[in-house]
Enzyme design. Structure first.
Site, PDB file in Angstrom:
ATOM      1  N   ARG A 122       0.697  -1.065   0.045  1.00 47.37           N
ATOM      2  CA  ARG A 122      -0.040  -0.056   0.112  1.00 47.37           C
ATOM      3  C   ARG A 122       0.848   1.355   0.065  1.00 47.37           C
ATOM      4  NH1 ARG A 122       2.453   2.168   3.268  1.00 47.37           N
ATOM      5  NH2 ARG A 122       1.379   3.240   3.974  1.00 47.37           N
ATOM      6  N   GLY A 123       0.171   2.104   0.067  1.00 48.29           N
ATOM      7  CA  GLY A 123       0.649   3.405  -0.415  1.00 48.29           C
ATOM      8  C   GLY A 123       0.737   3.934  -2.020  1.00 48.29           C
ATOM      9  N   ALA A 124       1.218   5.175  -2.048  1.00 40.77           N
ATOM     10  CA  ALA A 124       0.644   5.806  -3.445  1.00 40.77           C
ATOM     11  C   ALA A 124       2.039   5.047  -4.571  1.00 40.77           C
ATOM     12  CB  ALA A 124       0.899   7.504  -3.333  1.00 40.77           C
ATOM     13  N   ASP A 165      -1.540  11.410  -1.582  1.00 34.80           N
ATOM     14  CA  ASP A 165      -2.136  10.282  -2.282  1.00 34.80           C
ATOM     15  C   ASP A 165      -2.241  10.730  -4.043  1.00 34.80           C
ATOM     16  OD1 ASP A 165      -1.959   7.278  -0.706  1.00 34.80           O
ATOM     17  OD2 ASP A 165      -2.811   9.333   0.505  1.00 34.80           O
ATOM     18  N   ARG A 216      -7.508   0.915  -6.292  1.00 34.18           N
ATOM     19  CA  ARG A 216      -8.102   1.272  -5.660  1.00 34.18           C
ATOM     20  C   ARG A 216      -8.147   3.522  -6.396  1.00 34.18           C
ATOM     21  NH1 ARG A 216      -3.881   1.355  -0.086  1.00 34.18           N
ATOM     22  NH2 ARG A 216      -5.927   2.063   0.467  1.00 34.18           N
ATOM     23  N   ASN A 225      -5.086  13.616   1.197  1.00 33.02           N
ATOM     24  CA  ASN A 225      -3.600  11.778   2.053  1.00 33.02           C
ATOM     25  C   ASN A 225      -4.990  10.734   2.537  1.00 33.02           C
ATOM     26  OD1 ASN A 225      -1.469  10.835   2.612  1.00 33.02           O
ATOM     27  ND2 ASN A 225      -1.548  12.549   4.988  1.00 33.02           N
ATOM     28  N   LYS A 226      -3.875  10.392   4.049  1.00 35.13           N
ATOM     29  CA  LYS A 226      -5.033   9.700   4.417  1.00 35.13           C
ATOM     30  C   LYS A 226      -5.904  10.435   5.647  1.00 35.13           C
ATOM     31  CE  LYS A 226      -4.962   5.774   4.538  1.00 35.13           C
ATOM     32  NZ  LYS A 226      -5.759   5.117   3.982  1.00 35.13           N
ATOM     33  N   GLN A 275      -1.736   1.859  10.286  1.00 37.04           N
ATOM     34  CA  GLN A 275      -0.696   2.548   9.574  1.00 37.04           C
ATOM     35  C   GLN A 275       0.565   3.265  10.030  1.00 37.04           C
ATOM     36  OE1 GLN A 275      -3.059   2.878   8.007  1.00 37.04           O
ATOM     37  NE2 GLN A 275      -3.351   3.120   6.146  1.00 37.04           N
TER      38      GLN A 275
HETATM   39  O1  MRU Z   1      -4.731   3.519   2.633  1.00 43.96           O
HETATM   40  P1  MRU Z   1      -3.272   3.315   2.152  1.00 43.96           P
HETATM   41  O2  MRU Z   1      -2.058   2.821   2.781  1.00 43.96           O
HETATM   42  O3  MRU Z   1      -2.483   2.812   0.690  1.00 43.96           O
HETATM   43  O4  MRU Z   1      -2.956   5.362   2.421  1.00 43.96           O
HETATM   44  C1  MRU Z   1      -1.908   5.810   1.222  1.00 43.96           C
HETATM   45  C2  MRU Z   1      -0.674   6.186   2.094  1.00 43.96           C
HETATM   46  O5  MRU Z   1       0.520   5.036   2.549  1.00 43.96           O
HETATM   47  C3  MRU Z   1      -1.415   7.477   2.749  1.00 43.96           C
HETATM   48  O6  MRU Z   1      -2.381   7.588   2.750  1.00 43.96           O
HETATM   49  C4  MRU Z   1       0.442   7.982   2.691  1.00 43.96           C
HETATM   50  O7  MRU Z   1      -0.144   9.533   3.623  1.00 43.96           O
HETATM   51  C5  MRU Z   1       0.324   8.291   1.310  1.00 43.96           C
HETATM   52  S1  MRU Z   1       2.143   8.891   0.979  1.00 43.96           S
HETATM   53  C6  MRU Z   1       2.541   7.742   0.198  1.00 43.96           C
END
Ligand code: MRU
Length: 374
Positions: A54-56, A252, A97, A262-263, A211
């Site tokens: 996971r993570g952008a 993201d 996603r 972002n999250k 996370q």
């Molecule tokens: O749902 P996830 O864990 O894939 O979330 C995305 C992220 O990792 C966060 O929003 C992060 O801060 C963005 S940076 C990749």
């Protein structure tokens, strides 16, 4: 970055086994280090959707490798059908996603490279592989450069504090686990730590999937960076009591006008930072910019995930991972994965090309080649 002193990336191709992609399966962290083999584009799609990775930046890089797998799997088809089969797999990968723009960016990049490669299927497969490898290398390199730019902001605060530790708050995991290497929000922190600048990181636990508590705390710990995990709602209190000098998050999807998805929970941290005059920076590679959208709050698609992620929590006891319910049995739960911080709350964007204002002028000054598309 390092795990027990050994360097790892988060995704790579398995040696001598064409089409097999390996990842660190993040569902098991921080309890166990598990490497997963993804043998098909279908495996890769599941790994993205169910957040083994996971993570952008990482899901972008993994989608790039998924497109290579799609090419390998369709290579037996007649030339006329080959590209449409691969593009169909690309659509499927993109649908896994919706919020992180890196996913569609990577699929598009591999498809364009394949389309430009001529008619010979084995040459096209080779191009798909090389493009996926390039995306991964570029992601690592861009994150390293984000560190080089962002560390100057931390160094400046450190000078002002006469070398007392700089307290940095971050949300979720925009660390190396969310990318191929280094991370975005963490890259300046690692760079500061390596330069000997004293830093301390407040790590938001980041409900519901935690996370921050599970991944950011683990990776900072592996590198020896001082940190403290806090419950998600603690940041405002810390900011009111001068216990936060700097907030840095990842993203993201960021519109070229400077709104950052972002999250979930990031927006509230940005509001609290604004109210307390604390710099709030967003770090991102250019693959996270959306060059079309202009209004992040109203245009960026926000993923809604299973309510079970809110109703249950996972932890370890006696080396066994347990999942327990937190809510009354029949209470419904909602699970919005992301929120959007409007540009007006963002002090600046840290990119691989440097730091800019969160505005179209700021972003386009760093990426002038995108002006023609406006
Ligand atoms: O749902 P996830 O864990 O894939 O979330 C995305 C992220 O990792 C966060 O929003 C992060 O801060 C963005 S940076 C990749």
């Amino acid at each position: 970055m390092n795990i027990q002193g050994k360097h790892y990336r988060t995704v790579w191709l398995k040696e001598n086994e064409p089409g097999i992609v390996q990842i660190i399966d993040q569902r098991f962290l921080p309890f166990e280090l598990v490497i997963e083999d993804l043998s098909s584009v279908a495996d890769t799609a599941v790994a993205i959707k169910e957040m083994h990775a996971r993570g952008a930046g990482l899901i972008g890089a993994l989608a790039g490798f998924g497109m290579y797998q799609a090419a390998v799997e369709s290579a037996h088809l007649p030339a006329a059908d080959f590209m449409s089969a691969v593009e169909k797999d690309g659509e499927y990968l993109k649908s896994t996603r919706p919020t992180a723009v890196n996913l569609e960016w990577a699929v598009r990049r591999v498809v364009s490279a394949m389309q430009a490669a001529g008619a010979d299927v084995s040459a096209i497969v080779a191009i798909a592989k090389q493009t996926a490898l390039d995306i991964a290398d570029e992601d690592a390199d861009y994150c390293r450069r984000i560190g080089e730019h962002g560390v100057e902001l931390i160094a400046e605060i450190s000078r002002r504090k006469n070398g007392a530790p700089v307290n940095i708050l971050t949300h979720c995991n925009a660390g190396w686990l969310a990318f191929v290497d280094y991370g975005t929000a963490t890259a300046p922190i690692y760079a500061a730590f390596e330069r000997g600048i004293p830093v301390h990181v407040w790590v938001d636990e980041t409900r519901p999937r935690n996370q921050g508590a599970r991944l950011t705390a683990w990776e900072l710990g592996q590198h020896g960076v001082p940190h403290t995990v806090i419950a998600d709602n603690t940041g405002g209190h810390l900011m009111q009591h001068q216990m936060v000098d700097f907030v840095i998050t990842g993203a993201d999807r960021v519109t070229y006008t400077g709104d950052a998805a972002n999250k979930i929970g990031t927006y509230l941290k940005a509001l609290a930072a604004k109210d307390n005059n604390i710099p709030f920076y967003v770090a991102l590679p250019s693959s996270t910019f959306d060059w079309v959208m202009t209004d992040g709050v109203n245009q960026i698609p926000v993923e809604e995930r299973e309510s079970e992620e809110v109703r249950f929590i996972e932890g370890v006891e006696d080396n066994v991972v347990h999942k327990v319910r937190l809510t009354p049995e029949n209470s419904p739960a909602a699970n919005f994965g992301f929120d959007v911080t409007p540009s007006r709350l963002i002090s600046g964007l840290i990119t691989e090309r440097g730091i800019c204002a969160a505005s179209d002028e700021g972003v386009l000054a760093l990426y002038p080649e995108k002006r023609q598309t406006k």
